[in-house]
Motif scaffolding. Sequence first.
Motif, mmCIF file in Angstrom:
data_model
loop_
_atom_site.group_PDB
_atom_site.id
_atom_site.type_symbol
_atom_site.label_atom_id
_atom_site.label_comp_id
_atom_site.label_asym_id
_atom_site.label_seq_id
_atom_site.Cartn_x
_atom_site.Cartn_y
_atom_site.Cartn_z
ATOM 1 N N MET A 1 0.826 -1.194 0.000
ATOM 2 C CA MET A 1 0.000 0.000 0.000
ATOM 3 C C MET A 1 0.875 1.265 0.000
ATOM 4 N N GLN A 2 1.908 1.285 0.815
ATOM 5 C CA GLN A 2 2.742 2.492 0.893
ATOM 6 C C GLN A 2 3.474 2.754 -0.422
ATOM 7 N N GLN A 3 3.904 1.697 -1.120
ATOM 8 C CA GLN A 3 4.576 1.893 -2.413
ATOM 9 C C GLN A 3 3.616 2.531 -3.416
ATOM 10 N N ALA A 4 2.363 2.102 -3.401
ATOM 11 C CA ALA A 4 1.368 2.664 -4.311
ATOM 12 C C ALA A 4 1.142 4.140 -4.001
ATOM 13 N N LYS A 5 1.009 4.466 -2.736
ATOM 14 C CA LYS A 5 0.807 5.869 -2.343
ATOM 15 C C LYS A 5 2.009 6.723 -2.746
ATOM 16 N N THR A 6 3.202 6.191 -2.523
ATOM 17 C CA THR A 6 4.419 6.932 -2.895
ATOM 18 C C THR A 6 4.485 7.144 -4.403
ATOM 19 N N GLU B 1 -4.973 -2.295 0.133
ATOM 20 C CA GLU B 1 -3.953 -3.056 0.879
ATOM 21 C C GLU B 1 -2.911 -3.690 -0.038
ATOM 22 N N GLU B 2 -3.357 -4.189 -1.190
ATOM 23 C CA GLU B 2 -2.456 -4.885 -2.117
ATOM 24 C C GLU B 2 -1.559 -3.927 -2.903
ATOM 25 N N GLY B 3 -1.894 -2.650 -2.895
ATOM 26 C CA GLY B 3 -1.104 -1.680 -3.641
ATOM 27 C C GLY B 3 -1.332 -1.733 -5.136
#
Length: 135
Positions: free
Chosen positions: A1-6, A71-73
Motif C-alpha cells: 500500500m505504501q509503495q502505491a501511495k508513494t 492493501e495490495e497496492g
Amino acid sequence: MQQAKTLIENYYQAFNQGDMDTFLSLLCDDVVHDINQGEREQGKDTFARFMQKMNHHYREQLENIVVMANEEGTRAAAEFVVLGEYLNTDEGLPEANGQKYRLPAGAFFDIRDGKVARVTNYYNLGDWIEQVDPQ
C-alpha cells in the motif's frame, strides 16, 4: 500500500514541477488513460501527446492532494484541487484569455509492476466552464 501511495505522490510531484520526463517514466508503456468526459486512450506515447496539448492550453498546479490505496497496492485514488490558468483556446471550449480557475478533481489508478497502468481523471466540466466563461 505504501509503495502505491508513494508512486502517486511522485506522479503528482512531477506534474507540479512540470517534469514531464519523470512524470511519464512512472507510467506503464501500455498505460490506459480515461479522459474526463472523453475517450479512452492507450499507450505512453499517446499520453505524452495529450500532456503536451494540455500544457499548451493550461497551466495547472495541484494542491491539497490526498492519496489513498488498497492493501495490495494495486489500486489507488487521489483527490485534489486544481489551480489553473487557461492560456490558449482549446477546441470546442470557451475562448482563453488567461482566466484563472480553482477546481476540485480526482483520479483513480491501477498499478502494475510499480507503475501506473491506468489513470481515470474526473472533474466537473460545467463548473470549469462557468469559471472561465461566466456569461
